[in-house]
Design a protein around this motif. Structure first.
Motif, PDB file in Angstrom:
ATOM      1  N   LYS A  19       0.850  -1.185   0.000  1.00  0.00           N
ATOM      2  CA  LYS A  19       0.000   0.000   0.000  1.00  0.00           C
ATOM      3  C   LYS A  19       0.890   1.241   0.000  1.00  0.00           C
ATOM      4  O   LYS A  19       1.878   1.281   0.725  1.00  0.00           O
ATOM      5  CB  LYS A  19      -0.881  -0.031   1.252  1.00  0.00           C
ATOM      6  N   ALA A  20       0.550   2.219  -0.821  1.00  0.00           N
ATOM      7  CA  ALA A  20       1.284   3.486  -0.835  1.00  0.00           C
ATOM      8  C   ALA A  20       0.282   4.621  -0.678  1.00  0.00           C
ATOM      9  O   ALA A  20      -0.728   4.655  -1.371  1.00  0.00           O
ATOM     10  CB  ALA A  20       2.062   3.636  -2.136  1.00  0.00           C
ATOM     11  N   SER A  57      -4.328   0.924 -12.864  1.00  0.00           N
ATOM     12  CA  SER A  57      -3.986   1.312 -11.499  1.00  0.00           C
ATOM     13  C   SER A  57      -5.127   0.976 -10.564  1.00  0.00           C
ATOM     14  O   SER A  57      -6.285   0.945 -10.959  1.00  0.00           O
ATOM     15  CB  SER A  57      -3.725   2.820 -11.415  1.00  0.00           C
ATOM     16  N   TYR A  59      -6.383   2.561  -7.210  1.00  0.00           N
ATOM     17  CA  TYR A  59      -6.218   3.588  -6.186  1.00  0.00           C
ATOM     18  C   TYR A  59      -7.560   4.188  -5.790  1.00  0.00           C
ATOM     19  O   TYR A  59      -8.551   4.041  -6.492  1.00  0.00           O
ATOM     20  CB  TYR A  59      -5.263   4.697  -6.665  1.00  0.00           C
ATOM     21  N   PHE A  70      -2.784   4.028  -3.115  1.00  0.00           N
ATOM     22  CA  PHE A  70      -2.627   2.915  -4.050  1.00  0.00           C
ATOM     23  C   PHE A  70      -2.631   1.626  -3.241  1.00  0.00           C
ATOM     24  O   PHE A  70      -1.823   1.460  -2.333  1.00  0.00           O
ATOM     25  CB  PHE A  70      -1.304   3.010  -4.814  1.00  0.00           C
ATOM     26  N   GLU A  71      -3.550   0.715  -3.582  1.00  0.00           N
ATOM     27  CA  GLU A  71      -3.601  -0.564  -2.866  1.00  0.00           C
ATOM     28  C   GLU A  71      -4.119  -1.647  -3.808  1.00  0.00           C
ATOM     29  O   GLU A  71      -5.316  -1.718  -4.025  1.00  0.00           O
ATOM     30  CB  GLU A  71      -4.498  -0.436  -1.631  1.00  0.00           C
ATOM     31  N   VAL A  73       0.054  -1.032  -4.924  1.00  0.00           N
ATOM     32  CA  VAL A  73       0.794  -0.200  -5.864  1.00  0.00           C
ATOM     33  C   VAL A  73       1.441  -1.129  -6.908  1.00  0.00           C
ATOM     34  O   VAL A  73       1.811  -2.257  -6.587  1.00  0.00           O
ATOM     35  CB  VAL A  73       1.836   0.680  -5.119  1.00  0.00           C
ATOM     36  N   ASP A  77       2.322   2.532 -11.642  1.00  0.00           N
ATOM     37  CA  ASP A  77       2.141   3.745 -10.854  1.00  0.00           C
ATOM     38  C   ASP A  77       3.410   4.583 -10.716  1.00  0.00           C
ATOM     39  O   ASP A  77       3.380   5.649 -10.103  1.00  0.00           O
ATOM     40  CB  ASP A  77       1.584   3.382  -9.474  1.00  0.00           C
TER      41      ASP A  77
END
Length: 100
Positions: A19-20, A57, A59, A70-71, A73, A77
């Motif tokens: 995760k980001a 992506s 997110y 982002f999950e 990432v 990305d």
């Protein structure tokens, strides 16, 4: 009060599959501004599935808090990100660009 220049908090590196969280902060705007995120100078839609560019992506984007999560990432990305704060006063303000 128009928003001041926001600050983008972007992790410079992230592990693929993790995760980001990217955050955008701004302290002066009244009413509190809403936030938009740009990747490689393209506006990111709230829902990535609606866009051919971002459909790979995964997110979520909260325009009220300025959080972009982002999950997970992915390699898609990677890019240059900046955020923009705007309210009904003055012109929108952009943050510096940060590469993730």
């Amino acid at each position: 009060v128009p928003p001041s220049k926001p600050v983008a908090h972007v992790p410079t590196s992230a592990t693929i599959g993790s995760k980001a969280v990217l955050r955008c902060t701004e302290t002066d705007g009244s009413p509190p501004p809403t936030f938009r995120w740009y990747k490689d100078s393209m506006l990111m839609p709230t829902d990535p599935k609606t866009s051919l560019t971002f459909r790979n992506s995964s997110y979520t984007l909260d325009s009220t808090t300025g959080e972009l999560t982002f999950e997970p990432v992915s390699s898609f990305d990677t890019g240059d990100y900046y955020c923009e704060a705007s309210n009904n006063v003055g012109s929108p303000q952009k943050s510096d660009v940060i590469h993730m």
